[in-house]
Structures are given as structure tokens and as C-alpha cells.
Design a protein around this motif. Structure first.
Motif, PDB file in Angstrom:
ATOM      1  N   ASP A  78       0.867  -1.175   0.000  1.00  0.00           N
ATOM      2  CA  ASP A  78       0.000   0.000   0.000  1.00  0.00           C
ATOM      3  C   ASP A  78       0.910   1.232   0.000  1.00  0.00           C
ATOM      4  O   ASP A  78       1.553   1.540   1.004  1.00  0.00           O
ATOM      5  CB  ASP A  78      -0.894  -0.017   1.252  1.00  0.00           C
ATOM      6  CG  ASP A  78      -1.715   1.257   1.388  1.00  0.00           C
ATOM      7  OD1 ASP A  78      -1.577   2.159   0.527  1.00  0.00           O
ATOM      8  OD2 ASP A  78      -2.486   1.356   2.358  1.00  0.00           O
ATOM      9  N   GLY A  79       0.962   1.924  -1.119  1.00  0.00           N
ATOM     10  CA  GLY A  79       1.854   3.071  -1.271  1.00  0.00           C
ATOM     11  C   GLY A  79       1.560   4.205  -0.306  1.00  0.00           C
ATOM     12  O   GLY A  79       2.396   5.076  -0.077  1.00  0.00           O
ATOM     13  N   ASN A  80       0.348   4.209   0.265  1.00  0.00           N
ATOM     14  CA  ASN A  80       0.015   5.241   1.245  1.00  0.00           C
ATOM     15  C   ASN A  80       0.130   4.750   2.682  1.00  0.00           C
ATOM     16  O   ASN A  80      -0.082   5.511   3.619  1.00  0.00           O
ATOM     17  CB  ASN A  80      -1.390   5.791   0.997  1.00  0.00           C
ATOM     18  CG  ASN A  80      -1.414   6.677  -0.239  1.00  0.00           C
ATOM     19  OD1 ASN A  80      -0.517   7.497  -0.426  1.00  0.00           O
ATOM     20  ND2 ASN A  80      -2.405   6.487  -1.094  1.00  0.00           N
ATOM     21  N   PHE A  82      -1.760   2.989   4.604  1.00  0.00           N
ATOM     22  CA  PHE A  82      -2.971   3.354   5.346  1.00  0.00           C
ATOM     23  C   PHE A  82      -3.028   2.772   6.757  1.00  0.00           C
ATOM     24  O   PHE A  82      -3.249   3.499   7.727  1.00  0.00           O
ATOM     25  CB  PHE A  82      -4.213   2.921   4.540  1.00  0.00           C
ATOM     26  CG  PHE A  82      -5.510   3.288   5.208  1.00  0.00           C
ATOM     27  CD1 PHE A  82      -6.060   4.554   5.037  1.00  0.00           C
ATOM     28  CD2 PHE A  82      -6.180   2.369   6.013  1.00  0.00           C
ATOM     29  CE1 PHE A  82      -7.250   4.903   5.665  1.00  0.00           C
ATOM     30  CE2 PHE A  82      -7.367   2.716   6.645  1.00  0.00           C
ATOM     31  CZ  PHE A  82      -7.906   3.983   6.468  1.00  0.00           C
ATOM     32  N   LYS A  85      -0.390   4.195   9.094  1.00  0.00           N
ATOM     33  CA  LYS A  85      -0.714   5.598   9.396  1.00  0.00           C
ATOM     34  C   LYS A  85      -1.887   5.682  10.374  1.00  0.00           C
ATOM     35  O   LYS A  85      -1.880   6.495  11.298  1.00  0.00           O
ATOM     36  CB  LYS A  85      -1.044   6.360   8.116  1.00  0.00           C
ATOM     37  CG  LYS A  85       0.190   6.753   7.320  1.00  0.00           C
ATOM     38  CD  LYS A  85      -0.214   7.650   6.162  1.00  0.00           C
ATOM     39  CE  LYS A  85       0.978   7.999   5.299  1.00  0.00           C
ATOM     40  NZ  LYS A  85       0.569   8.728   4.090  1.00  0.00           N
ATOM     41  N   TYR A 248       9.202   7.297  10.348  1.00  0.00           N
ATOM     42  CA  TYR A 248       8.089   8.178   9.996  1.00  0.00           C
ATOM     43  C   TYR A 248       8.356   9.583  10.485  1.00  0.00           C
ATOM     44  O   TYR A 248       9.194   9.815  11.357  1.00  0.00           O
ATOM     45  CB  TYR A 248       6.762   7.668  10.575  1.00  0.00           C
ATOM     46  CG  TYR A 248       6.766   7.405  12.068  1.00  0.00           C
ATOM     47  CD1 TYR A 248       7.281   6.211  12.573  1.00  0.00           C
ATOM     48  CD2 TYR A 248       6.237   8.331  12.961  1.00  0.00           C
ATOM     49  CE1 TYR A 248       7.279   5.962  13.936  1.00  0.00           C
ATOM     50  CE2 TYR A 248       6.228   8.079  14.322  1.00  0.00           C
ATOM     51  CZ  TYR A 248       6.753   6.894  14.807  1.00  0.00           C
ATOM     52  OH  TYR A 248       6.753   6.655  16.160  1.00  0.00           O
ATOM     53  N   ASP A 257       2.835  16.941   2.784  1.00  0.00           N
ATOM     54  CA  ASP A 257       2.430  16.778   1.384  1.00  0.00           C
ATOM     55  C   ASP A 257       3.645  16.882   0.455  1.00  0.00           C
ATOM     56  O   ASP A 257       3.839  16.046  -0.436  1.00  0.00           O
ATOM     57  CB  ASP A 257       1.384  17.843   1.035  1.00  0.00           C
ATOM     58  CG  ASP A 257       1.049  17.842  -0.442  1.00  0.00           C
ATOM     59  OD1 ASP A 257       0.793  16.754  -0.994  1.00  0.00           O
ATOM     60  OD2 ASP A 257       1.073  18.929  -1.060  1.00  0.00           O
ATOM     61  N   ASN A 260       5.810  13.859   0.849  1.00  0.00           N
ATOM     62  CA  ASN A 260       5.213  12.684   0.214  1.00  0.00           C
ATOM     63  C   ASN A 260       5.337  12.720  -1.300  1.00  0.00           C
ATOM     64  O   ASN A 260       5.349  11.683  -1.963  1.00  0.00           O
ATOM     65  CB  ASN A 260       3.744  12.547   0.628  1.00  0.00           C
ATOM     66  CG  ASN A 260       3.605  11.790   1.941  1.00  0.00           C
ATOM     67  OD1 ASN A 260       4.254  10.759   2.143  1.00  0.00           O
ATOM     68  ND2 ASN A 260       2.788  12.292   2.845  1.00  0.00           N
ATOM     69  N   ARG A 261       5.438  13.938  -1.878  1.00  0.00           N
ATOM     70  CA  ARG A 261       5.586  14.027  -3.323  1.00  0.00           C
ATOM     71  C   ARG A 261       6.977  13.573  -3.773  1.00  0.00           C
ATOM     72  O   ARG A 261       7.112  13.051  -4.874  1.00  0.00           O
ATOM     73  CB  ARG A 261       5.369  15.467  -3.786  1.00  0.00           C
ATOM     74  CG  ARG A 261       3.934  15.891  -3.672  1.00  0.00           C
ATOM     75  CD  ARG A 261       3.738  17.175  -4.430  1.00  0.00           C
ATOM     76  NE  ARG A 261       2.935  18.116  -3.658  1.00  0.00           N
ATOM     77  CZ  ARG A 261       2.662  19.339  -4.071  1.00  0.00           C
ATOM     78  NH1 ARG A 261       3.126  19.775  -5.218  1.00  0.00           N
ATOM     79  NH2 ARG A 261       1.920  20.130  -3.332  1.00  0.00           N
ATOM     80  N   PRO A 265       7.253   6.116  -4.552  1.00  0.00           N
ATOM     81  CA  PRO A 265       5.856   5.695  -4.325  1.00  0.00           C
ATOM     82  C   PRO A 265       5.706   4.473  -3.414  1.00  0.00           C
ATOM     83  O   PRO A 265       4.760   4.407  -2.631  1.00  0.00           O
ATOM     84  CB  PRO A 265       5.361   5.388  -5.734  1.00  0.00           C
ATOM     85  CG  PRO A 265       6.207   6.229  -6.630  1.00  0.00           C
ATOM     86  CD  PRO A 265       7.552   6.308  -5.978  1.00  0.00           C
TER      87      PRO A 265
END
Ligand SMILES: *Cc1c(COP(=O)(O)O)cnc(C)c1O
Length: 375
Positions: A78-80, A82, A85, A248, A257, A260-261, A265
């Protein structure tokens, strides 16, 4: 198509910018397997107290999650991140949008540097600070500015004085590695109030779980007051997951943001994500790690005092000791199967850094040290 003689390069290294060519490689702790090969002995006979790893090993809850996650290795992670987090949000009362995950907290430091630094800018760190800061700054082409330390500790006044209109970032380690020195919450808060709001402050709390509660900074509460603050933490130390690489950062959503950019990925793999989320719930393991470290630090410092060896009082899971002929002592310890860390590269040529191990490992180190000290 053939290269014409005119554009043939004589040295491929000249193709890289000067700031890349001048990077000195990071020197990691010597691996156990390498020393075992050199000495021709079994790896079990060697103790490694060189990389501030958790001597209790991996959290059992994390281990179970690792075993379960293996079944899904054909899938991208999961690239985010979730679930991890979410677990961090629940635990620390932050929003999802404030979190950046990394392949170790080193990766998070890298994302911070790449998001905000560029060749015309400067970043400040302390003398004797964690070596990665200077490297991350250098990768971006920005100029690293080292503020002099005071008694091996970060000198916050000197760091403030080093800030110029070109400064975009400041790195602080609390406690710092390899010195173990801790900045008090009051001093840190006063510092944050004085740093210009257009300077990003990266506060590296890799050893936070080893600090007694009463001495910890309430750094997450400061995020609301200082939108320019980035707090970084890791699963490499108290959670025993150094090999899996998970760290983290908590920051203002706009800062997170940008970070994270620029991160890759899928920078945290699926096993690491699962292990970290499970490890975060292993309060018992972290408590045992803390207590073992407290007892080990007492054992170590009492033993050093008995040997007449000076050390810098440390808030981490390691201690830096001052010895005559540190390079020779390091070699003689290796001959006895004990790996510690020389820190000459930190402008501390007379010091060796020793991680706190299990009781028997600390005892064996102290015994080997006694026999290895220069006459
Ligand atoms: C060990 C350490 C880290 C952790 O690095 P990871 O990439 O998370 O393993 C970060 N900062 C400092 C000061 C450290 O000593």
C-alpha cells in the motif's frame, strides 16, 4: 550511434556535479558475518555493540505480522501505508495528512531535505551530530553549515547564530547519536520560538522510547505551534526492526504533502508496513526494551567507572567512551570478538561508541575492554 571523439569523457566521475563527487561514503558498523570470516570463528562467538540495535531482537507481535504478510508478497505494498498511518494516528493523536512514512527514518530525512533544499540554500546542524544530516544536505547540493558543539552537546545558541537568510533547514537529534546528549524540553521549546518561521526544523527523535517519560519533550504538541517543525521517529531501535527499515515523520499537512511528493511511491515494503503496525501495539516489548536499556546503562557506566574510563552521559541505548588510542582499542576488541563503533569521523578520534546489549554482552564487553585498554 558512435560517440564522436569530441564528446568522449576521460573520467566518468566528471559527469556528476561537484557536490556529488565530494560525498564521502557513510561508514556503517562492521557486520558480524564479516568479522567471523576474518577471525575464522563462528558468528555465535561474536557480539556486536556497534549499531544501537535492540538486543532483545524483534517484537513478538511484529514477528507474527511478518509471518502473515509473507503470503501477499506478489502484491505491491500500500503506497500510502494506510494501516500503519491509522495506527500512528490513533496512538499519537495526529491526522493522516501529517504523516510521512519512510524506508527507515533516514529515508524520511532524505524526503525532507529533497523537498526543501537546493544548491543555493543552507542547512544547519551541530558538530558531532548524526552523520546522515550532512549527507542528506550534500545530496541536494545545498551547503551544510556546522555549528560548534559545547561539551559534545548541541549548542542551541551557536545553532541560532549559524542561521542566515539562506538557511532553509535545521537538523537536531534529541538525544544525539553518537554523543547521547539530550536537550531539555524547555531549551528546545525556547529554540523553536527563536528560529525564523521560514526555516524548517527537523527534530530527530530516533531514541525517544529510551528517554524516561519525565525527560521527554512534548514535541508532537509543538507541531500546532510551529508549522515549520518536522518530528522524525523510527522502528529501528526500541521496536527492534532495524533490518526492515521503517521510520516516519509528523509535520504540518503542507510540509508532509511536499515530502510525500518526493518520496518513492512504494518506499516502505509490505512486510515492513505490517510489522511496524503490529509492533506499535507491542507496549510490553517496548517497556522491556526500555527497562533492559536502563539496567544495561547502569551496568555499563558502573563498569566503565570501575575501569577508570571516561564517558559522555547518554540518554540513548549507547554510550561513547574516551580511551587512549581508540583505533588500537577498537582493533583489540575485534580480536576478542567484540564489535563497537569508532567515531573518528564525528571529530571524536579518542572515542568509541558502544551500544547497550544484554547483561552478558555488556559484561563481556567490559571484560574485553579491560584487556584491550592501552597501557
Ligand atoms: C539510528 C538512528 C536513526 C534511525 O535510522 P533508521 O533509518 O530509522 O534506521 C535516526 N537518527 C539517529 C540519530 C539515529 O541514531
Amino acid at each position: 550511434m558512435k560517440n564522436s571523439a569530441a564528446n568522449r569523457v576521460s573520467d566518468l566521475r566528471d559527469l556528476a556535479p561537484a557536490y556529488i563527487r565530494s560525498i564521502a561514503p557513510y561508514q556503517p558498523g562492521k557486520p558480524i558475518a564479516e568479522l567471523a570470516r576474518e577471525l575464522g570463528i563462528h558468528p555465535d562467538k561474536i557480539i556486536k555493540l556497534a549499531s544501537n540495535e535492540n538486543p532483545l531482537g524483534v517484537s513478538p507481535l511484529a514477528m507474527r505480522a511478518i509471518e502473515a504478510a509473507i503470503a501477499d508478497l506478489a502484491r505491491y505494498p500500500d503506497g500510502n501505508g494506510f494501516e500503519l498511518k491509522q495506527a500512528l494516528c490513533k496512538r499519537y493523536g495526529v491526522d493522516m495528512a501529517q504523516i510521512v512514512l519512510g524506508n527507515g527514518s533516514n529515508d524520511v530525512l532524505n524526503s525532507a531535505a529533497r523537498a526543501f533544499l537546493a544548491p543555493s540554500l543552507e542547512a544547519v546542524y551541530s558538530q558531532h551530530a548524526f552523520a546522515i544530516y550532512a549527507l542528506e544536505i550534500q545530496y541536494t547540493g545545498a551547503t551544510g553549515v556546522e555549528a560548534p558543539a559545547r561539551e559534545y552537546a548541541h549548542d542551541l545558541k551557536a545553532m541560532l547564530a549559524a542561521i542566515t537568510p539562506r538557511t532553509r533547514m535545521v537538523f537536531l537529534a534529541n538525544p544525539n547519536n553518537p554523543t547521547g546528549t539530550l536537550i531539555t524540553a524547555a531549551d528546545l521549546h525556547a529554540f523553536l520560538r527563536q528560529v525564523p518561521s521560514n526555516v524548517i526544523v527537523v527534530l530527530d527523535e530516533a531514541y525517544n522510547e529510551y528517554i524516561p517519560e519525565a525527560l521527554r519533550s512534548d514535541s508532537l504538541a509543538w507541531l500546532a505551534e510551529f508549522p515549520n517543525l518536522i518530528v522524525t521517529r523510527t522502528f529501528s531501535k526500541a521496536y527492534g526492526l532495524a533490518g526492515l527499515r521503517v521510520g516516519y515523520a509528523f509535520a504540518h499537512p503542507d510540509v508532509a504533502d511536499l515530502m510525500n511528493r518526493v518520496r518513492q511511491p512504494f518506499n516502505v515494503n509490505s512486510i515492513s508496513l505490517a510489522a511496524a503496525a503490529a509492533g506499535l501495539e507491542d507496549h510490553e516489548f517496548v517497556r522491556r526494551s526500555f527497562e533492559l536499556n536502563q539496567a544495561g546503562m547502569r551496568q555499563m557506566t558502573a563498569g566503565l567507572t570501575k575501569l577508570g574510563v571516561d564517558y559522555i552521559p547518554s540518554a540513548g541505548n549507547f554510550v561513547s567512551i574516551k580511551v587512549t588510542d581508540a583505533a588500537g582499542v577498537f582493533q583489540r576488541l575485534l580480536q576478542r570478538g567484540v564489535i563497537v563503533r569508532p567515531i573518528a569521523a564525528y571529530q571524536m578520534p579518542d572515542f568509541l561508541r558502544v551500544s547497550i546489549g544484554l547483561e552478558a554482552e555488556n559484561a563481556r564487553f567490559l571484560d574485553a575492554l579491560k584487556q584491550s585498554l592501552a597501557a
